[in-house]
Design an enzyme around this catalytic site. Structure first.
Site, PDB file in Angstrom:
ATOM      1  N   HIS A  24      14.815  -3.730  10.513  1.00 47.13           N
ATOM      2  CA  HIS A  24      13.562  -3.339  11.191  1.00 47.13           C
ATOM      3  C   HIS A  24      13.322  -1.831  11.104  1.00 47.13           C
ATOM      4  O   HIS A  24      12.698  -1.246  11.988  1.00 47.13           O
ATOM      5  CB  HIS A  24      13.594  -3.732  12.676  1.00 47.13           C
TER       6      HIS A  24
ATOM      7  N   GLU B  37       5.183 -15.238   6.679  1.00 46.11           N
ATOM      8  CA  GLU B  37       4.687 -14.049   5.975  1.00 46.11           C
ATOM      9  C   GLU B  37       4.175 -14.351   4.576  1.00 46.11           C
ATOM     10  O   GLU B  37       3.185 -13.758   4.133  1.00 46.11           O
ATOM     11  CB  GLU B  37       5.766 -12.957   5.919  1.00 46.11           C
TER      12      GLU B  37
END
Ligand SMILES: Cc1ncc(C[n+]2csc(CCOP(=O)(O)OP(=O)(O)O)c2C)c(N)n1
Ligand SMILES: [Mg+2]
Lengths: 326, 333
Positions: free
Chosen positions: B138, B69
């Site tokens: 999440h 990322e």
């Protein structure tokens, strides 16, 4: 290397437990009984068990999003895990974490992890503690073929070498990270060499063969325990399911799954080896299968009957002391 | 007008931006999918399907990445700095934890630190928010955190129509834009024109208009608040419902004008309360519309806790109709 009969029995039982646990979880997800995001370890059982047979409770492991197998292999209680996956307040994590966060600190399980490569740096911390305390413990982190491309993983590997910490990096190549092939995502064509370039030895094993993983992990863990710094294990074995339950698996080659299940099964391989060496009889292995089936069945029955969490529990366990008022 | 899901509306915006401008490209994990495999590269189009079909039309401008990322966001920032218009996908907003430096210390600050001499027209897309029993790593909204960083523009659509227009604006914008897609809304539909259109940043949408209470809601809380307000209308309570659509820039005037008219304010967001948007807007109203207030301001948010896994816990965690209703009624008590 000969392995004690007790260890063989335990290894087979643990691999069978992981297999049946995962297959049942898959079915319960299909039935709508298990919420959230779940990733199954079916097919890779020998990796977790081959490594964890060398560990005792005060060695640590840290796992991944595909964590059920690692946790079971390190001794997590199956019924507590099943309850957790069902979201019960009697689950191992009181229903707060679910599949991606199964943990049991008392058993040296520092948690499954929802962040890819969240684990390796934490494992280096556990290894560093062992080094400072001079207690001969090791810290094992599991990483996938995708996870190893994360900066945190590189940093952890390099720092473990710099600190000469007893960290063991287990890399599980199941050929894919979600829908992307290792052939694409790992830029060099030799991941073992890339890992060794950090400055520690990496022992390679066929992940469908418990005995191969056991041997490779034995060398790596002995290296770290002896104070020689980190070591690695590199095991190759495909997963039998999709990345998540319901994955259409467009990335698979024709016949790939059938070949995996047919020709690369750690349980079948284990049984074949026992038939050859006569170390365990078919009757002994069949008896284990039956006991495991009953245990998994019971764990689901218990999970379905277990207490559900209540609203007040939402704000519990955020801190040890201090309850926010909002 | 054709009905489209929010997922399809954003997908359409991406296709149209790719058609119109060759400097636009898409980058992220599995935005094409199946790279390096025996399967059909491009068959995935992102794990939520938002980049579907882009690889098959523009294989050079739809780029799968390793799980990295920091490098994804950094590469988007760098490409933007030299004139491209990247749209990077970070699969879950929670993964900002992995790439925070590239967002807040790098792309957010280039222009200021370089004395106004640079542009960084990058868009970073995230799926965001709770409702899936996806637990602590999440489920986070995250836009409230990112709103606090000067230099970033922050978008939170609440419906398919806005999502398309806001995405086209985001791609045309010369500043870095973080685009948070409440994942629980991906399958929700609205009328969405086939043509391109833009929705300006910093312009709130009045989702409902009323006289008694001003309700400000964000992202997935907008449809929840709208349902509550419709039910309260039958009891004779009428509310303004303001969806700011972008939290930075924020349409302060729309909120203040409404509060001056109603004298009552309820703010609803799914994130935890501390240093969040409910406190931010409450502070704005207390500072600039205090004399209009007829009742204490009410904030409806998640508690100061991570997002729990178990469905019962998550249901108790997220603001729901009961909590929103109670807050609105409290301002009228
Ligand atoms: C930081 C971060 N990025 C992306 C994801 C989404 N994600 C979850 S698992 C996964 C693939 C991991 O691949 P690998 O490390 O090979 O493990 P495997 O799933 O094959 O066991 C991805 C991209 C994530 N959970 N965390
Ligand atoms: Mg993998």
């Amino acid at each position: 290397m000969s392995i004690a009969k007790e260890t063989l029995l335990h290894a087979y039982r643990t691999m069978r437990t992981i297999r049946e646990f995962e297959e049942r979880v898959n079915a319960e997800i299909m039935n709508g009984q298990i919420p959230g995001f779940t990733h199954l370890y079916t097919g890779q059982e020998a990796n977790a068990v081959g490594v964890c047979t060398h560990l005792d409770e005060s060695d640590t492991i840290i796992s991944t999003h595909r964590g059920h197998g690692h946790c079971i292999a390190k001794g997590a209680e199956v019924s507590g895990m099943m309850k957790e996956l069902f979201g019960s307040s009697e689950g191992l994590c009181k229903g707060k974490g679910g599949s991606m966060h199964v943990a049991d600190i008392d058993k040296g399980i520092l948690g499954a992890n929802g962040i890819v490569a969240g684990g390796p740096p934490i494992s280096v911390g556990s290894a560093l503690a062992a080094k400072i305390r001079k207690n001969g413990k090791v810290a094992v982190s599991f990483s996938g073929d995708g996870s190893v491309n994360q900066g945190t993983c590189f940093e952890a590997m390099n720092m473990a070498v710099v600190l000469q910490a007893p960290a063991v990096f287990v890399i599980e190549n199941n050929y894919y990270s979600e829908h992307t092939s290792i052939n694409y995502a790992v830029g060099c064509d030799d991941l073992k060499a890339r890992t060794e370039a950090f400055g520690f030895p990496v022992f390679v094993a066929d992940g469908a063969d418990f005995f191969a993983v056991h041997e490779a992990a034995g060398k790596a863990i002995a290296h770290a325990r002896a104070g020689n710094g980190p070591a690695g294990v590199f095991a190759e074995q495909g997963r039998y399911h999709g990345h998540f339950v319901g994955d259409p698996q467009a990335y698979r080659a024709e016949g790939e799954l059938e070949d995996l299940r047919e020709n690369h099964c750690p349980l079948k391989n284990f049984r074949a080896r026992m038939a050859e060496t006569d170390e365990l009889s078919e009757a002994e292995l069949d008896a284990i299968d039956a006991e495991v089936m009953a245990e998994i069945e019971q764990s689901v029955t218990d999970a379905k009957a277990a207490a559900r969490p209540t609203a007040e529990q939402v704000t519990e366990d955020v801190y040890i002391q201090y309850t926010a008022t909002a | 007008m054709p009905e489209k899901t929010m997922r399809d509306a954003i997908n359409e915006a991406l296709h149209q931006a790719m058609e119109q401008d060759e400097s636009v490209f898409v980058i992220g994990e599995d935005v094409a999918g199946c790279s390096g495999s025996a399967g059909d590269v491009g068959a995935v189009g992102g794990v939520f399907g938002v980049t579907e079909g882009i690889y098959h039309r523009w294989p050079d401008r739809c780029i799968d990445t390793p799980i990295s990322e920091s490098a994804i966001v950094g590469a988007a920032a760098g490409a933007a700095l030299v004139g491209m218009r990247p749209v990077a996908e970070i699969m879950f907003a929670d993964f900002i934890g992995v790439c925070m430096d590239q967002i807040v210390n790098q792309m957010a600050k280039f222009r200021y630190m370089f004395g106004g001499k640079s542009r960084c027209p990058a868009v970073i897309r995230f799926s965001s928010g709770g409702g899936f029993s996806a637990a602590g790593q999440h489920s986070q909204a995250m836009y409230q955190v990112m709103t606090s960083f000067p230099g970033l523009k922050v978008v939170v659509p609440s419906n398919a129509y806005d999502a398309k227009g806001l995405m086209l604006s985001a791609i045309q914008d010369d500043d870095p834009v973080l685009f948070f897609e409440p994942k629980i809304l991906y399958q929700e539909t609205a009328d969405v024109p086939d043509e391109t259109y833009t929705i300006p940043f910093g312009e709130a949408n009045f989702v409902r208009e009323g006289d008694d209470v001003t309700v400000v809601a964000f992202g997935q809380m907008v449809p929840k608040a709208a349902a509550v307000i419709d039910a309260l209308a039958e009891e004779g309570i009428s509310c303004d419902l303001i969806d700011p659509r972008t939290t930075s820039p924020l349409d302060e005037n729309a909120i203040l004008e409404s509060v001056e008219a109603t004298g009552r304010l309820v703010i609803v967001d799914e994130a935890p309360p501390r240093c969040g948007l409910t406190a931010d807007i409450a502070g704005l109203a207390a500072d600039k519309a205090f004399s209009s207030l007829k009742a204490p301001i009410k904030q409806v948010s998640a508690p100061h806790s991570p997002t729990p896994f178990s469905p019962e816990l998550e249901a108790a965690y997220l603001p729901d109709a009961d909590k929103i209703t109670a807050a609105i009624k409290a301002t009228l008590a």
